[in-house]
Design an enzyme around this catalytic site. Structure first.
Site, mmCIF file in Angstrom:
data_model
loop_
_atom_site.group_PDB
_atom_site.id
_atom_site.type_symbol
_atom_site.label_atom_id
_atom_site.label_comp_id
_atom_site.label_asym_id
_atom_site.label_seq_id
_atom_site.Cartn_x
_atom_site.Cartn_y
_atom_site.Cartn_z
ATOM 1 N N SER A 1 21.470 88.658 11.086
ATOM 2 C CA SER A 1 21.950 87.292 10.863
ATOM 3 C C SER A 1 22.579 87.155 9.476
ATOM 4 C CB SER A 1 20.806 86.282 11.029
ATOM 5 O OG SER A 1 21.289 84.992 11.276
ATOM 6 N N LYS B 1 26.496 82.145 15.307
ATOM 7 C CA LYS B 1 27.127 83.449 15.095
ATOM 8 C C LYS B 1 27.587 84.093 16.405
ATOM 9 C CE LYS B 1 24.731 84.531 10.749
ATOM 10 N NZ LYS B 1 23.877 83.343 10.607
ATOM 11 N N SER C 1 21.699 79.550 13.336
ATOM 12 C CA SER C 1 22.388 80.847 13.328
ATOM 13 C C SER C 1 22.835 81.340 14.692
ATOM 14 C CB SER C 1 21.513 81.907 12.659
ATOM 15 O OG SER C 1 21.622 81.808 11.254
#
Length: 475
Positions: A306, A114, A111
């Site tokens: 997230s 991102k 993640s």
């Protein structure tokens, strides 16, 4: 700028605006033609919270490279979690790499991908840009078409998941006003702005049903959640057909029975003729629209918790801004192009998606820290906006419950701001940290082939970040 980044966390909440147009043309697929319509109505911003992060010392010394290597020591080369640990530490003010272990090895970022999505969407879309959801007149009187513009935060009503989101109940009220004496009789929906598969092929098999991801469609409510709620670990069951679910919610708000149907082919053109003032709306004329919170707020939603669905929607906004199809392939091409324009090296880069759920994503710690240092330096002011959403150690988002060890928590709380990432066997953390002397550093920790438990791996990454926070690091 760097003092502002680490001194005061400013969260400005913008409510979604609403515009009624009767009748008005579809200016463009994502057209705003704001000069021809009233300015969107927005609620006053929430007050800013008080100071959170430590202030910088403008004359703080740069950590000694040998001392930094000594301080990190076996935390990196023998962390006890199995597999490989890549760590890069970069000084923000000078851009100099102070420590690197495997920093040039492309690794699954999970993640922390991102951060790339945040930077590329803020550099290609104006941070104030708002995504529209529109209603246009259907083929016959009383028929309307709900047109998705890619807003993942759209809600059905005031009980929606995302604060300040655009709402279908308000859109329904505006639509009925625009129709005047004509009673709405049928709802169609159009989600064709997004193309290609709705799931990335590199995702684990359980993601579509696992509650942490969902289909990527141009029309949805509450991030494709079946209900606007989630459990403590951010799990929430997602709809397999979020565009239909959104259309059903709109039909209910509009008071129209029956099951909404996909819009007839060609019924939502990119452009439409402008009718004379006061004329009855014809097919494809715009009746009403609502707009999302500004892009900077959507980025914040994505980063704080997230949010994978929001991430994929924002990746497609990059594709659209770059004139590419709003698909996984288009997003990959658009984001890669945007990174190159920012001057971030793309060697070894593999962008499969915008969320980091794909195991085929690859990113280097060197590129990640270069991007973070650029954003923190203030040289590209639009990138600075991403720091409002990056979690703060022991205080917000996915770092709120991290740094559980007393010593680690004490040293890192309020001075480490980072995005985390977790896939089985891969754990990551990337962000900024203020040293004991007040120097701002960008860092990236990427692990691969981890055999230890998730808790052990997270504790390991927390110790690395906390070590940087306490580091004067003299030789």
């Amino acid at each position: 700028m760097m003092i502002a980044l680490t001194g005061i966390l400013v969260l400005v909440v913008f409510a979604a605006g609403l515009v009624v147009v009767r009748p008005g043309p579809v200016a463009a697929w994502l057209g705003d033609d704001s000069a021809a319509r009233p300015a969107p109505v927005v609620d006053p911003p929430d007050p800013a919270p008080g100071p959170v992060l430590a202030a910088l010392n403008g004359t703080a010394p740069m950590p000694d490279e040998a001392g930094l290597t000594k301080a990190l020591g076996k935390l990196v080369t023998d962390g006890g979690i199995g597999g490989r640990t890549s760590l890069v530490v970069r000084d923000v003010a000078s851009g100099k790499v102070l420590y690197a272990n495997g920093g040039g090895i492309p690794t699954v970022p999970a993640s922390t991908m991102k951060l790339v999505t945040a930077a590329t969407v803020l550099s290609t879309r104006d941070p104030a840009y708002r995504i529209p959801t529109r209603v246009v007149a259907g083929p016959n009187p009383g028929e309307v078409i709900l047109v998705g513009g890619g807003d993942p935060t759209l809600g059905a009503d005031a009980k929606g998941f995302y604060p300040g989101a655009a709402r279908l109940d308000r859109l329904a009220t505006a639509t009925k006003k625009a129709l005047g004496a004509t009673k709405p009789t049928k709802v169609y929906y159009d989600s064709s702005l997004f193309s290609g598969p709705v799931y990335e092929p590199g995702w684990d098999a359980d993601i579509p049903t696992g509650g942490f991801g969902g289909p990527s469609t141009a029309l949805m409510i509450d991030g494709a959640r079946k209900t606007p709620t989630e459990s403590d670990n951010h799990y929430s069951e997602r709809s397999s057909k979020p565009d239909l679910a959104a259309a059903q919610a709109f039909a209910k708000a509009l008071g129209v029975g029956g099951t909404p149907a996909p819009a007839p082919k060609g019924s939502v053109p990119a452009d439409a003729a402008t009718p004379s003032p006061g004329a009855t709306a014809g097919p494809a004329d715009e009746l009403a629209r609502v707009v999302s919170p500004p892009m900077v707020r959507l980025v914040e939603f994505m980063l704080v918790d997230s949010d994978n669905v929001v991430a994929e929607a924002l990746a497609r906004q990059v594709a659209l801004a770059k004139g590419k199809p709003a698909s996984y392939a288009g997003a990959r091409a658009g984001m890669t192009e945007a990174l190159a324009e920012l001057g971030v090296p793309t060697d070894g880069l593999v962008l499969a998606d915008g969320s980091g759920l794909s195991r085929t994503d690859r990113l280097t710690g060197e590129a990640q820290t270069e991007l973070l240092a650029l954003a923190a330096s203030g040289k590209r002011p639009e990138l600075t906006e991403m720091f409002a959403g990056i979690p703060v150690a022991a205080w917000s988002g996915t770092l709120e419950d991290r740094f559980g060890d007393a010593a680690t928590r004490k040293s890192a709380a309020g001075v480490v701001r980072a995005k985390t990432g977790t896939l089985t066997g891969n754990h990551a953390m990337a962000g900024t940290v203020t040293t004991a002397d007040g120097r701002l550093l960008a860092f990236s920790v990427l692990t691969d082939g981890v055999t230890a438990s998730s808790d052990a791996a997270r504790d390991h990454l927390d110790k690395i970040a906390a070590t940087l926070a306490t580091c004067g690091c003299d030789a």
